[in-house]
Write a protein that holds these residues in place. Sequence first.
Motif, PDB file in Angstrom:
ATOM      1  N   ILE A 155      -3.836 -18.946   8.769  1.00  0.00           N
ATOM      2  CA  ILE A 155      -3.951 -17.878   7.777  1.00  0.00           C
ATOM      3  C   ILE A 155      -3.664 -18.412   6.384  1.00  0.00           C
ATOM      4  N   TYR A 156      -4.018 -17.592   5.411  1.00  0.00           N
ATOM      5  CA  TYR A 156      -3.656 -17.821   4.016  1.00  0.00           C
ATOM      6  C   TYR A 156      -2.862 -16.607   3.560  1.00  0.00           C
ATOM      7  N   VAL A 157      -1.657 -16.835   3.057  1.00  0.00           N
ATOM      8  CA  VAL A 157      -0.812 -15.752   2.565  1.00  0.00           C
ATOM      9  C   VAL A 157      -0.797 -15.803   1.039  1.00  0.00           C
ATOM     10  N   PRO A 158      -1.403 -14.834   0.361  1.00  0.00           N
ATOM     11  CA  PRO A 158      -1.468 -14.897  -1.103  1.00  0.00           C
ATOM     12  C   PRO A 158      -0.122 -14.701  -1.787  1.00  0.00           C
ATOM     13  N   ARG A 160       3.083 -15.762  -2.936  1.00  0.00           N
ATOM     14  CA  ARG A 160       3.682 -17.075  -3.090  1.00  0.00           C
ATOM     15  C   ARG A 160       5.153 -17.088  -2.689  1.00  0.00           C
ATOM     16  N   GLY A 161       5.698 -15.917  -2.411  1.00  0.00           N
ATOM     17  CA  GLY A 161       7.060 -15.845  -1.923  1.00  0.00           C
ATOM     18  C   GLY A 161       7.165 -16.035  -0.422  1.00  0.00           C
ATOM     19  N   ARG A 162       6.022 -16.257   0.223  1.00  0.00           N
ATOM     20  CA  ARG A 162       6.020 -16.451   1.669  1.00  0.00           C
ATOM     21  C   ARG A 162       5.317 -17.752   2.000  1.00  0.00           C
ATOM     22  N   ILE A 163       5.611 -18.277   3.173  1.00  0.00           N
ATOM     23  CA  ILE A 163       5.042 -19.548   3.600  1.00  0.00           C
ATOM     24  C   ILE A 163       4.531 -19.412   5.025  1.00  0.00           C
ATOM     25  N   ALA A 164       3.354 -19.981   5.266  1.00  0.00           N
ATOM     26  CA  ALA A 164       2.751 -19.996   6.605  1.00  0.00           C
ATOM     27  C   ALA A 164       2.415 -21.441   6.958  1.00  0.00           C
ATOM     28  N   ALA A 197      -3.280 -23.971  -2.321  1.00  0.00           N
ATOM     29  CA  ALA A 197      -2.010 -23.388  -2.758  1.00  0.00           C
ATOM     30  C   ALA A 197      -0.846 -24.345  -2.542  1.00  0.00           C
ATOM     31  N   GLU A 198      -0.897 -25.153  -1.467  1.00  0.00           N
ATOM     32  CA  GLU A 198       0.229 -26.013  -1.113  1.00  0.00           C
ATOM     33  C   GLU A 198       0.014 -27.470  -1.506  1.00  0.00           C
TER      34      GLU A 198
END
Length: 306
Positions: A155-158, A160-164, A197-198
């Motif tokens: 998944i992609y989590v938009p 930015r306070g969360r990480i997958a 993002a990462e």
Amino acid sequence: MAISGGIGFASAACEDPDFEALRRNLDLAEELGVDVVELPLFALDIIAGGRVLPDQMKRLALAIGTRPFAFTAHGPVGVNMMDAPDLLARHRIVAEAAIAAASELGVFRIVLHTGHIARADEGRIEAAYARQRDAFRALADVAERGGMSLAIENIYVPDRGRIAPLPSQIAREIAAIAHPNVTGCLDFAHAALACAAEGADFPAEAKALAAISAHLHLHDCFADPADMAIFVPSERVAYGLGDLHLPLGWGKLPWHNLMDELNFLPDALFLLELSAQYRFALPDGVVRARALAAAYERAQKQRAEA
């Protein structure tokens, strides 16, 4: 009904409790001669409070009818097996209800998303992975009893306070789960966005998950996780922002290069996963998906002959 590979699409996801959109999409699938359709169980209001609704299931079965293709299913998007321990029971109840519904509908594979945690909790990520591994092993057993396999999607989590987990980490987690009924689901656009993002290498990350995936989600994007103010949804497309679920060719993912470079599990499914407003693009998308599958097969043959 099991099939060996194939081309298809996810029934364009929208809130559809009366199944009218699903009926139209299944009719279109027949016209296009696809091999498989993915049912969006998360958008059909067939589960309430963690239990399957029998009357809704009867209506859904009537809406599906008898079709000349097989079915996969996408489970609830909110299921997060890396969530806080006190919430895991709720996630598992909903996931098991989705698996029960999928089994009743004759689905042969169900997709569930990997989890995610708050970035502030990253120091506890190994414990979260362990919770998720235990949960997916148990769900794989439930799915197997229902006659289907389980595919875990990146998944992609938009937020930015969360990480997958990135795709390569999902591949490692699936290896650690070590259950014969669990494989990967590679979502190319999610991988491209998460890597952007990462700061990770998209082709390398995609390659890691591709090797254990027999389920592929195809939709385009610009691999741009930027957060900008927009005023109508179409402006996200205009700026190329985020997880757009665009028709193939609208974005910039290097589809044919990926087909040359990646290796999937045998009999991989090539499934379009477009936003509901792009239903008009499904006929062209099926043509493009078939071309990608053919390009992949040619690349595999060339490698075998080299």
